[in-house]
Design an enzyme around this catalytic site. Sequence first.
Site, PDB file in Angstrom:
ATOM      1  N   ASP A  42     -12.175   7.276   3.711  1.00 32.61           N
ATOM      2  CA  ASP A  42     -10.973   7.015   4.511  1.00 32.61           C
ATOM      3  C   ASP A  42     -10.600   5.529   4.501  1.00 32.61           C
ATOM      4  OD1 ASP A  42      -8.816   7.595   6.088  1.00 32.61           O
ATOM      5  OD2 ASP A  42      -9.963   7.839   7.959  1.00 32.61           O
TER       6      ASP A  42
ATOM      7  N   ARG B 193      -7.841  -0.335   0.933  1.00 36.64           N
ATOM      8  CA  ARG B 193      -8.401  -1.529   0.302  1.00 36.64           C
ATOM      9  C   ARG B 193      -8.767  -1.266  -1.150  1.00 36.64           C
ATOM     10  NH1 ARG B 193     -12.785  -1.788   5.015  1.00 36.64           N
ATOM     11  NH2 ARG B 193     -11.070  -0.703   6.032  1.00 36.64           N
TER      12      ARG B 193
ATOM     13  N   ASP C  70       1.492   6.234   5.622  1.00 32.04           N
ATOM     14  CA  ASP C  70       0.553   5.330   4.977  1.00 32.04           C
ATOM     15  C   ASP C  70       1.099   4.686   3.691  1.00 32.04           C
ATOM     16  OD1 ASP C  70      -1.853   4.140   5.540  1.00 32.04           O
ATOM     17  OD2 ASP C  70      -3.058   5.559   4.386  1.00 32.04           O
TER      18      ASP C  70
ATOM     19  N   LYS D 272       0.848  -1.206   0.000  1.00 28.82           N
ATOM     20  CA  LYS D 272       0.000   0.000   0.000  1.00 28.82           C
ATOM     21  C   LYS D 272       0.874   1.242   0.000  1.00 28.82           C
ATOM     22  CE  LYS D 272      -3.307   2.595   2.923  1.00 28.82           C
ATOM     23  NZ  LYS D 272      -4.186   2.578   4.113  1.00 28.82           N
TER      24      LYS D 272
ATOM     25  N   LYS E 285     -10.173  12.950   8.118  1.00 33.47           N
ATOM     26  CA  LYS E 285      -9.700  12.585   9.449  1.00 33.47           C
ATOM     27  C   LYS E 285      -9.677  13.819  10.353  1.00 33.47           C
ATOM     28  CE  LYS E 285      -6.552   8.820   8.085  1.00 33.47           C
ATOM     29  NZ  LYS E 285      -7.201   7.703   8.792  1.00 33.47           N
TER      30      LYS E 285
HETATM   31  N1  BES Z   1      -4.328   4.471   6.886  1.00 39.19           N
HETATM   32  C1  BES Z   1      -5.487   4.237   7.669  1.00 39.19           C
HETATM   33  C2  BES Z   1      -5.253   3.193   8.756  1.00 39.19           C
HETATM   34  C3  BES Z   1      -4.331   3.609   9.875  1.00 39.19           C
HETATM   35  C4  BES Z   1      -4.850   4.226  10.997  1.00 39.19           C
HETATM   36  C5  BES Z   1      -2.993   3.322   9.844  1.00 39.19           C
HETATM   37  C6  BES Z   1      -4.010   4.573  12.039  1.00 39.19           C
HETATM   38  C7  BES Z   1      -2.159   3.665  10.879  1.00 39.19           C
HETATM   39  C8  BES Z   1      -2.675   4.289  11.981  1.00 39.19           C
HETATM   40  C9  BES Z   1      -6.610   3.724   6.782  1.00 39.19           C
HETATM   41  O1  BES Z   1      -6.626   4.217   5.501  1.00 39.19           O
HETATM   42  C10 BES Z   1      -7.874   4.140   7.431  1.00 39.19           C
HETATM   43  O2  BES Z   1      -8.099   5.306   7.527  1.00 39.19           O
HETATM   44  N2  BES Z   1      -8.671   3.168   7.858  1.00 39.19           N
HETATM   45  C11 BES Z   1      -9.907   3.441   8.528  1.00 39.19           C
HETATM   46  C12 BES Z   1     -10.958   2.539   7.934  1.00 39.19           C
HETATM   47  C13 BES Z   1     -12.341   2.848   8.402  1.00 39.19           C
HETATM   48  C14 BES Z   1     -12.793   4.179   7.836  1.00 39.19           C
HETATM   49  C15 BES Z   1     -13.259   1.741   7.949  1.00 39.19           C
HETATM   50  C16 BES Z   1      -9.677   3.113   9.997  1.00 39.19           C
HETATM   51  O3  BES Z   1      -9.075   2.092  10.291  1.00 39.19           O
HETATM   52  O4  BES Z   1     -10.101   3.904  10.829  1.00 39.19           O
HETATM   53 ZN    ZN Z   2      -4.828   4.807   4.714  1.00 40.70          ZN
HETATM   54 MN    MN Z   3      -7.614   6.079   5.359  1.00 39.44          MN
END
Ligand code: BES
Ligand code: ZN
Ligand code: MN
Length: 535
Positions: A374, A378, A315, A292, A304
């Site tokens: 966000d 995926r 990321d 990724k 966010k």
């Molecule tokens: N890059 C983030 C995941 C992440 C969060 C990595 C904190 C490292 C530290 C990912 O793209 C994301 O935002 N995921 C969301 C998904 C949700 C909206 C279903 C998450 O995990 O909050």
């Molecule tokens: Zn992300």
């Molecule tokens: Mn995200």
Amino acid sequence: MKVTAASADSIPSGTPIWGVPVASGDDGPRHAVPPGQFDLGLADRPDPAWCKRHGFSGKVGQTLVLRSPVPAPPRQTGDTDGPSAAVAVPPPGIVLVGVGESSAFCADRGLESLRRASAAFVRAVGGGESAILLLAAVSDLAVGRSAEAAAVGAALADYRYDDYRSGDRPERLESLILGVGAPSDVSAVGDGATRGVRIAESVALARDLVNEPPSSLTPLKLADTFVRTLAGRAGLTVEVWDEDRIAEERLGGLLGVSRGSAQPPRLVRVEYQPPDAVVIDGRVPHLALVGKGITFDSGGLSLKTAGGMETMKTDMGGAAAVLGALDAAAALGARIRITAFAPLTENMPGGSATKPGDVLTARNGKTIEVLNTDAEGRLVLADGLSLAAEAEPDAVVDLATLTSAAVVALGKEIAGLLGTGDHIVEEVRAAAARAGEPVWPLPLPDDYRDHIESEIADMRNVGRAGQAGSISAALLLAEFVGDVPWAHLDIAGPARSDENTRYLTKGGTGFGVRTLVELVTSDEFARTLVQTNVP
Ligand code: BES
Ligand code: ZN
Ligand code: MN
């Protein structure tokens, strides 16, 4: 940092600091290397009362200065070089270095103790020209493995990211010598040390990329770094797809995420054809890697919070780990074929951004309703994994800073491990254990597939609020790997460290590089790849 090997008779005289490994035990600390092998005037065992008074038990990570180094006497004016001017070499400083209980000083755990112990020694020494660490060899393993672990721990503890600091740089240790008892071990220890330093260099590359500010490390710049690092080296070819090619190739997930950004996306494809391939049952084992590469994740329109964005330059840690692994694989002469894909983009909330409710069509034709922009990782991995599956490898491994749910479940130091091929998941688990990168399996139950049911498309990009977020993300990924055995590492936690501790430095960790290097350089893994995938 340079790491070399020397035996008692070949250690350069005048090396100012010696690290002496000490094991902990019920009856107090004990030397982990027979002290008589080296001319240091040490007793059979460290004085237990004195150690106790200084809070030193020999636990991993502890160090204790037994004797401070005596500075060489200043030269008198008029001194000339040569024998007549020689003064007695001052006695070296001695630092006791805890390596933990000797009963635990074996196999994977022992290697990790050694990484941490040598890191602690390097931190205790601080800077200077050179220091010696007597090598306590982990039982049951070839001595070269111990040397490799000690070198990895030392070199990674020495890592700094100071591209953006003005002013003087702190002093660093230039050279570490691993002291070996048996002269016959010197060459194996030297080779192991060289390998460890080379692996650490690739980890440092991944760390640098994670640490680089996001407006500097754009998708273009990251793609260019793949090219500059890999292209033209033996066995390696790198292809970079620009936004037109990405559209032609129907990478709808990557395009959808990139739409809100002023920076164009890129897709990097790397091919490694080993110059010295291993042939098993008439063919070369083939592994696909996917990383990724979101160079900044603002969340997109599902923005966010300010705090949530602070570390989102991390990321692209999955893509950085894949680049680091390829760099090391080629340098170490990995003998299996590797095809790697890194979808690279920012996730931004610009006027053309994908909106909650939009539907994207991924490379393999499946449609995804985007309910939360966000959950973008995926979406780009859907395309990356589709491409990987098309390459018909024996297995696919992907790495992604995918879900905060993985941090909730496993904390900051352990990656989640999921997948659809028991053998590849087990191989990744074992490789991670050997490398000292903690991972823990999570289930991937079919019964949770309805968490990502969409009203209008093949699936939606979020699961149920507050439930199994890492699993629903992985279940979406599973839709794109076809029937290729697949393992997925959710590295949202361990991709960065909040502390300077052990051999980690605050910021990017390069997590995943060492696991992948273990995997792609393992003969046993090469056999598993072919034999579990007989046509
Ligand atoms: N890059 C983030 C995941 C992440 C969060 C990595 C904190 C490292 C530290 C990912 O793209 C994301 O935002 N995921 C969301 C998904 C949700 C909206 C279903 C998450 O995990 O909050
Ligand atoms: Zn992300
Ligand atoms: Mn995200």
